[in-house]
Design a protein around this motif. Structure first.
Motif, mmCIF file in Angstrom:
data_model
loop_
_atom_site.group_PDB
_atom_site.id
_atom_site.type_symbol
_atom_site.label_atom_id
_atom_site.label_comp_id
_atom_site.label_asym_id
_atom_site.label_seq_id
_atom_site.Cartn_x
_atom_site.Cartn_y
_atom_site.Cartn_z
ATOM 1 N N LEU A 335 17.826 51.985 108.638
ATOM 2 C CA LEU A 335 19.146 52.070 108.021
ATOM 3 C C LEU A 335 19.074 52.953 106.775
ATOM 4 O O LEU A 335 18.239 52.726 105.895
ATOM 5 N N ILE A 336 19.930 53.940 106.703
ATOM 6 C CA ILE A 336 20.009 54.809 105.532
ATOM 7 C C ILE A 336 21.255 54.439 104.738
ATOM 8 O O ILE A 336 22.380 54.542 105.239
ATOM 9 N N VAL A 337 21.046 53.960 103.515
ATOM 10 C CA VAL A 337 22.156 53.574 102.647
ATOM 11 C C VAL A 337 22.324 54.654 101.583
ATOM 12 O O VAL A 337 21.426 54.887 100.779
ATOM 13 N N LYS A 338 23.482 55.303 101.578
ATOM 14 C CA LYS A 338 23.745 56.363 100.605
ATOM 15 C C LYS A 338 24.742 55.933 99.539
ATOM 16 O O LYS A 338 24.562 56.234 98.360
ATOM 17 N N ALA A 339 25.784 55.238 99.943
ATOM 18 C CA ALA A 339 26.840 54.871 98.995
ATOM 19 C C ALA A 339 26.750 53.424 98.541
ATOM 20 O O ALA A 339 26.928 53.111 97.362
ATOM 21 N N GLY A 340 26.465 52.510 99.463
ATOM 22 C CA GLY A 340 26.414 51.094 99.110
ATOM 23 C C GLY A 340 27.727 50.367 99.373
ATOM 24 O O GLY A 340 28.035 49.368 98.719
ATOM 25 N N GLN A 341 28.515 50.856 100.334
ATOM 26 C CA GLN A 341 29.749 50.176 100.715
ATOM 27 C C GLN A 341 29.411 48.985 101.610
ATOM 28 O O GLN A 341 28.584 49.090 102.512
ATOM 29 N N VAL A 342 30.065 47.846 101.360
ATOM 30 C CA VAL A 342 29.771 46.614 102.084
ATOM 31 C C VAL A 342 31.058 46.070 102.683
ATOM 32 O O VAL A 342 32.096 46.021 102.007
ATOM 33 N N SER A 343 30.979 45.648 103.960
ATOM 34 C CA SER A 343 32.132 45.031 104.612
ATOM 35 C C SER A 343 31.676 43.827 105.431
ATOM 36 O O SER A 343 30.682 43.913 106.166
ATOM 37 N N PHE A 344 32.388 42.710 105.282
ATOM 38 C CA PHE A 344 32.220 41.537 106.133
ATOM 39 C C PHE A 344 33.461 41.458 107.029
ATOM 40 O O PHE A 344 34.580 41.329 106.529
ATOM 41 N N ASN A 345 33.248 41.535 108.339
ATOM 42 C CA ASN A 345 34.367 41.528 109.281
ATOM 43 C C ASN A 345 34.307 40.298 110.187
ATOM 44 O O ASN A 345 33.434 40.199 111.061
ATOM 45 N N ILE A 399 28.523 42.657 109.746
ATOM 46 C CA ILE A 399 28.309 43.006 108.344
ATOM 47 C C ILE A 399 27.916 44.477 108.321
ATOM 48 O O ILE A 399 26.938 44.877 108.966
ATOM 49 N N LEU A 400 28.686 45.269 107.611
ATOM 50 C CA LEU A 400 28.489 46.718 107.612
ATOM 51 C C LEU A 400 28.032 47.215 106.251
ATOM 52 O O LEU A 400 28.548 46.788 105.216
ATOM 53 N N LEU A 401 27.057 48.098 106.267
ATOM 54 C CA LEU A 401 26.639 48.840 105.077
ATOM 55 C C LEU A 401 26.915 50.304 105.346
ATOM 56 O O LEU A 401 26.360 50.882 106.305
ATOM 57 N N ASP A 402 27.775 50.893 104.541
ATOM 58 C CA ASP A 402 28.203 52.279 104.760
ATOM 59 C C ASP A 402 28.685 52.470 106.198
ATOM 60 O O ASP A 402 28.381 53.480 106.852
ATOM 61 N N GLY A 403 29.399 51.474 106.710
ATOM 62 C CA GLY A 403 29.954 51.549 108.053
ATOM 63 C C GLY A 403 28.970 51.282 109.170
ATOM 64 O O GLY A 403 29.312 51.403 110.348
ATOM 65 N N GLN A 404 27.728 50.884 108.835
ATOM 66 C CA GLN A 404 26.696 50.642 109.844
ATOM 67 C C GLN A 404 26.438 49.145 109.981
ATOM 68 O O GLN A 404 26.226 48.452 108.981
ATOM 69 N N ASN A 405 26.437 48.647 111.218
ATOM 70 C CA ASN A 405 26.187 47.235 111.484
ATOM 71 C C ASN A 405 24.717 46.933 111.207
ATOM 72 O O ASN A 405 23.826 47.416 111.914
ATOM 73 N N ILE A 406 24.447 46.138 110.170
ATOM 74 C CA ILE A 406 23.055 45.913 109.763
ATOM 75 C C ILE A 406 22.228 45.220 110.842
ATOM 76 O O ILE A 406 21.000 45.305 110.843
ATOM 77 N N ARG A 407 22.879 44.547 111.762
ATOM 78 C CA ARG A 407 22.157 43.844 112.825
ATOM 79 C C ARG A 407 21.454 44.821 113.771
ATOM 80 O O ARG A 407 20.520 44.451 114.475
ATOM 81 N N GLU A 408 21.908 46.066 113.774
ATOM 82 C CA GLU A 408 21.343 47.072 114.673
ATOM 83 C C GLU A 408 20.173 47.826 114.043
ATOM 84 O O GLU A 408 19.632 48.741 114.658
#
Length: 583
Positions: A335-345, A399-408
């Motif tokens: 996972l590459i985190v550049k901005a640090g945006q977090v979303s719980f859906n 749960i998304l970090l920079d739009g990426q599902n961390i589970r993947e």
């Protein structure tokens, strides 16, 4: 048998050493068995010369004696070399197993540690692997082979010297087998009790040490001592019963059988002598008596080694049970985190099946925003952080970090751009510098000093003679709570994370220190996404958004002023704390 085969499979790591060591062991055993033959020749020479009134030549006596003594010394020397080689190999295998179980432990899911005392886990990694080293790889695996070789070799030699005596002694084999089976059946449950009691005492001792102040404040020393004594008594009972069995089925039974068989052999030889048909020389009689006695010593040792074998199997089972605990499946994707945006859906989560802790959690945090998580104990604040770190995965939602599902993505990469400061700061044995850098070579001393300055810990460091190289004892007990917290803040800042998590980070800090940290955090928060779990609402008044949780659900969501205007649960909590602060 499965545990035994698995333990034996580790010999492959030092198979050459074991091969050489066992070969030397066999040579040593062969020399030991052959030595009495030289002794018998000496005895025959002296008796024959005496019987025929011939002169006993000193040089012949010396030759026989030197040969006999030389064999004994050579056997001891070779045995000594064998012991060293096998001991070194056993140490290496123990190190390999200990490293494997330690590495596996670090990859176990956090849920594994939820209901297991730390001391019991450490006992498996340290104590049980030591039992394997001493009882299996160093003693049982080699000594049993040695004793078996001595028994078989002695039987063969005995038959070659006297077929009637040797074949008659074979009758003892079924007795030896039944003896061994009975001993193993009786000793196995006691060894289980022994290892469990040792593990429990480790756990109780560690708990008392860690909570020494609480124990003394509440005057529970006597109660804790009683609990320890109870476990200690269980250990003593298991050891005492083991001693009874050992003394009965090894020393006493062995001595009885040895003396009885020796007596019967002497009676047989005496009968031959009285009937005038004794065809054995004095030297042969010496060999017969010597070999008859030799058979029992290794057999007794084999029975005693079964105690070690059982203890090793118990320890091996405990170690492999931990090693067989499945680790969590993980992706190879980074996972590459550049901005640090977090979303719980639409996240739903429970630690146990059927017990939901978080229900339909929805929120988004933009880069650089600060989010305050508030709510009563058990409302789900820490669970949100646990999910963010992927200590656990939700049963539903994303749960998304920079739009990426961390589970993947693999867990290590998810956590790589996160830093956390806990309510109870944890420091490791080392120095202040090593606790800040966590021995990460990429974090230089300049970066450490910069982090110290930013969190306001410079005055604290300047008071120390060795500065950042000041030793830190276990958990940093020589430092105050505030000092430990400042070091914990510096540790997080030095790693330069994209996302900061402050879990009740100011709850144990005095007002003056809190002001220093608040100022520092206002500087370092720029460009970072920050989550703050707080009971003191004064610490999150400037947060971009505040989430109030109740029974695992988001009840209120907004900034400080918006939530006050709602005149709901948050406003009630804020006014109560403000009132308490003025009293």
């Amino acid at each position: 048998m499965k545990t035994f085969n698995r333990l034996l499979s580790y010999v492959k790591y030092r198979k050459f050493s074991y091969l050489i060591g066992i070969l030397l062991l066999l040579i040593s055993a062969a020399l030991t068995i052959y030595a009495p033959i030289i002794g018998s020749r000496l005895i025959n020479y002296v008796s024959l010369q005496t019987q025929e009134a011939e002169v006993i030549e000193l040089n012949i006596l010396v030759t026989f004696f030197v040969q006999y003594l030389g064999l004994i010394i050579l056997s001891v020397a070779i045995g000594y070399g064998s012991f060293l080689i096998l001991a070194f190999a056993s140490n290496d295998i123990s190190r390999i197993i200990r490293n494997e179980v330690h590495e596996h432990m670090q990859n176990l899911p956090i849920s594994y540690f939820d209901d297991k005392p730390a001391a019991k886990i450490s006992a498996r990694i340290v104590n049980d692997t030591e039992v394997l080293r001493e009882n299996f790889y160093q003693n049982f695996s080699t000594q049993v082979l040695l004793q078996v070789v001595q028994v078989v070799g002695t039987y063969v030699a005995l038959i070659l010297v006297s077929r009637p005596v040797g074949l008659t002694m074979l009758i003892m084999l079924p007795i030896f087998v039944l003896w061994q089976l009975g001993y193993m059946k009786m000793i196995q449950p006691l060894n289980h009790r022994w290892r469990e009691s040792v593990s429990e005492m480790n756990s109780q001792t560690a708990e008392i040490v860690q909570g020494a102040s609480i124990v003394q404040i509440f005057q529970r020393q006597e109660s804790m001592a009683d609990d320890f004594e109870k476990t200690n008594q269980e250990w003593l009972d298991s050891r005492r019963k083991t001693n009874y069995i050992d003394s009965t089925l090894t020393w006493n039974l062995s001595g009885f059988l040895k003396n009885t068989v020796t007596l019967l052999v002497m009676m047989y030889l005496g009968t031959l002598f009285t009937e005038g048909i004794l065809g054995y020389s004095m030297g042969v009689l010496f060999i017969l008596i010597d070999y008859v006695n030799r058979i029992f010593d290794p057999i007794t040792m084999i029975v005693r080694l079964m105690t070690m074998f059982q203890q090793a199997l118990v320890a091996g089972h405990r170690v492999f049970e931990m090693m067989d605990t499945p680790i969590e499946e993980d992706s190879e994707r980074e996972l590459i985190v550049k901005a640090g945006q977090v979303s719980f859906n639409k996240v739903n989560f429970g630690y146990k099946t059927g017990q939901t802790v978080l229900k339909d959690i929805n929120f988004s945090v933009a880069q650089g925003e600060t989010v305050g998580l508030v709510g009563h104990t058990g409302s789900g604040k820490s669970s949100i952080i646990n999910l963010l770190f992927r200590f656990y995965d939700p049963q539903a939602g994303q749960i998304l970090l920079d739009g990426q599902n961390i589970r993947e993505y693999n867990r290590e990469s998810v956590r790589d751009q996160m830093g956390i400061v806990l309510q109870e700061p944890y420091l490791f044995t080392g120095t202040i510098a090593s606790n800040i850098s966590m021995n990460d070579a990429s974090i230089t001393e300049e970066m450490i000093q910069d982090a110290i300055n930013k969190v306001g810990a410079r005055p604290m460091i300047d008071k120390l003679e060795l500065g950042i190289h000041t030793p830190v004892v276990e958990k940093g007990q020589s430092l105050s709570s505030g000092e430990r917290q400042l070091i914990s803040f510096a540790r997080t800042l030095a790693s330069n994370p994209k996302i900061l998590i402050l879990d009740e980070a100011t709850s144990h800090i005095d007002t003056e220190t809190e002001e220093v940290i608040q100022h520092a955090m206002n500087v370092v928060k720029e460009g970072r996404t920050t989550f703050i779990i707080a009971h003191r609402l004064s610490t999150i008044q400037n947060a971009d958004q505040i989430i109030l949780l109740d029974q695992g659900m988001i009840k209120e969501h907004g900034n400080h002023q918006e939530l006050l205007n709602l005149e709901g649960q948050y406003a009630e909590m804020f006014h109560m704390q403000a009132k308490a602060a003025t009293v």
